[in-house]
Design a protein around this motif. Sequence first.
Motif, PDB file in Angstrom:
ATOM      1  N   ALA A  96     -25.379 -20.721 -18.994  1.00 17.53           N
ATOM      2  CA  ALA A  96     -25.288 -22.054 -18.377  1.00 17.53           C
ATOM      3  C   ALA A  96     -25.148 -23.221 -19.473  1.00 17.53           C
ATOM      4  O   ALA A  96     -24.510 -24.134 -19.508  1.00 17.53           O
ATOM      5  N   ASP A  97     -25.807 -22.745 -20.614  1.00  8.77           N
ATOM      6  CA  ASP A  97     -25.727 -23.523 -21.943  1.00  8.77           C
ATOM      7  C   ASP A  97     -24.377 -23.692 -22.452  1.00  8.77           C
ATOM      8  O   ASP A  97     -24.047 -24.805 -22.945  1.00  8.77           O
ATOM      9  N   HIS A  98     -23.674 -22.520 -22.517  1.00 13.27           N
ATOM     10  CA  HIS A  98     -22.373 -22.577 -22.997  1.00 13.27           C
ATOM     11  C   HIS A  98     -21.459 -23.384 -22.056  1.00 13.27           C
ATOM     12  O   HIS A  98     -20.583 -24.347 -22.544  1.00 13.27           O
ATOM     13  N   VAL A  99     -21.546 -23.276 -20.811  1.00 16.62           N
ATOM     14  CA  VAL A  99     -21.138 -24.089 -19.918  1.00 16.62           C
ATOM     15  C   VAL A  99     -21.158 -25.868 -20.032  1.00 16.62           C
ATOM     16  O   VAL A  99     -20.113 -26.627 -20.192  1.00 16.62           O
ATOM     17  N   GLY A 102     -19.651 -26.833 -23.284  1.00 16.11           N
ATOM     18  CA  GLY A 102     -18.225 -27.145 -22.921  1.00 16.11           C
ATOM     19  C   GLY A 102     -17.695 -28.443 -22.305  1.00 16.11           C
ATOM     20  O   GLY A 102     -16.770 -29.040 -22.666  1.00 16.11           O
ATOM     21  N   LYS A 103     -18.588 -28.655 -21.430  1.00 17.12           N
ATOM     22  CA  LYS A 103     -18.271 -30.047 -20.632  1.00 17.12           C
ATOM     23  C   LYS A 103     -18.299 -31.198 -21.391  1.00 17.12           C
ATOM     24  O   LYS A 103     -17.428 -32.169 -21.014  1.00 17.12           O
TER      25      LYS A 103
ATOM     26  N   ASP B  12     -29.612 -26.323 -12.891  1.00 16.74           N
ATOM     27  CA  ASP B  12     -28.727 -26.675 -11.732  1.00 16.74           C
ATOM     28  C   ASP B  12     -27.510 -25.682 -12.466  1.00 16.74           C
ATOM     29  O   ASP B  12     -27.037 -25.104 -11.571  1.00 16.74           O
ATOM     30  N   GLU B  13     -27.341 -25.748 -13.559  1.00 16.43           N
ATOM     31  CA  GLU B  13     -25.746 -24.893 -14.074  1.00 16.43           C
ATOM     32  C   GLU B  13     -26.199 -23.467 -13.818  1.00 16.43           C
ATOM     33  O   GLU B  13     -25.337 -22.707 -13.189  1.00 16.43           O
ATOM     34  N   SER B  14     -27.677 -22.923 -14.121  1.00 18.45           N
ATOM     35  CA  SER B  14     -28.130 -21.498 -13.810  1.00 18.45           C
ATOM     36  C   SER B  14     -27.668 -21.189 -12.308  1.00 18.45           C
ATOM     37  O   SER B  14     -27.488 -20.193 -11.947  1.00 18.45           O
ATOM     38  N   GLN B  65     -14.410 -22.854 -11.824  1.00 18.39           N
ATOM     39  CA  GLN B  65     -13.606 -22.734 -12.871  1.00 18.39           C
ATOM     40  C   GLN B  65     -14.078 -21.382 -13.476  1.00 18.39           C
ATOM     41  O   GLN B  65     -13.963 -21.092 -15.057  1.00 18.39           O
ATOM     42  N   LEU B  66     -14.163 -20.348 -12.715  1.00 20.56           N
ATOM     43  CA  LEU B  66     -14.369 -18.956 -13.100  1.00 20.56           C
ATOM     44  C   LEU B  66     -13.167 -18.250 -13.157  1.00 20.56           C
ATOM     45  O   LEU B  66     -13.088 -17.207 -13.929  1.00 20.56           O
TER      46      LEU B  66
END
Lengths: 107, 107
Positions: A96-99, A102-103, B12-14, B65-66
């Motif tokens: 999640a952190d990576h994503v 990235g954003k 949220d991302e998780s 985006q996977l």
Amino acid sequence: MALKMIDSKLLDESEKIMKMLSNPVRFQMLNLLEQKKMSVSELTNVLDLEQSAVSHQLALLREYQLVSATREGKSNYYQLDDPHILDVINETLEHADHVLRGKKHGE
Amino acid sequence: MALKMIDSKLLDESEKIMKMLSNPVRFQMLNLLEQKKMSVSELTNVLDLEQSAVSHQLALLREYQLVSATREGKSNYYQLDDPHILDVINETLEHADHVLRGKKHGE
DNA sequence: CTTTCATATGTAATATATTTCATATGAATA
DNA sequence: TATTCATATGAAATATATTACATATGAAAG
């Protein structure tokens, strides 16, 4: 080479784990219970939810044996029952952190 | 020490990641696309589902985006667009395996 | 032993996800 | 350029998950 499919038992079990972690209340709960055991009312306060909602979610986590409860006086203290789940949680947080990082550059 | 809460963006991302992986069709799809890019009809055959269901699930994976698609002739080939997700998948499979093994002895 | 406190649980209401069916789109071929 | 093939998409039908409300349970205090 032939395609490797995930076999159905493993897929079922993975589905259960992912379902449990796909709800942010449960995800946060497991993260909290990693740090220390907590009573229902403590969780209710910290998470700012209805007591009933908290109990229902805890019931699910219990059903899937991710947490267990021990009574102390009037309170019911929950604790993490399956530390191995933390590996999945941590890997998810990293991803999640990576994503999110990235954003900030791309798109 | 004070309790560490997962902050809301990360949570949220998780959630998004876990939601994507909590469906066994999508989970298996990602596992297949790790191995090679595949067209919609290939996935439809291998997964034994309706073409429409496959396309709908692929649309979700695209949205998050996977995966990404490239047209080749009449077919649309999908490929994994975020190899980092494999770490989460593999960690999950390991955990699932661990749980299944555990069940054979205990309970 | 009855009241209170903390928690659990059943059920209904609501929200979300998935599947299905019908049809649209767009590239390739006749 | 009309037809076919592969895929996508909209919308309705269905299934599943979550929340909320009312109430039950069980331990402890009075």
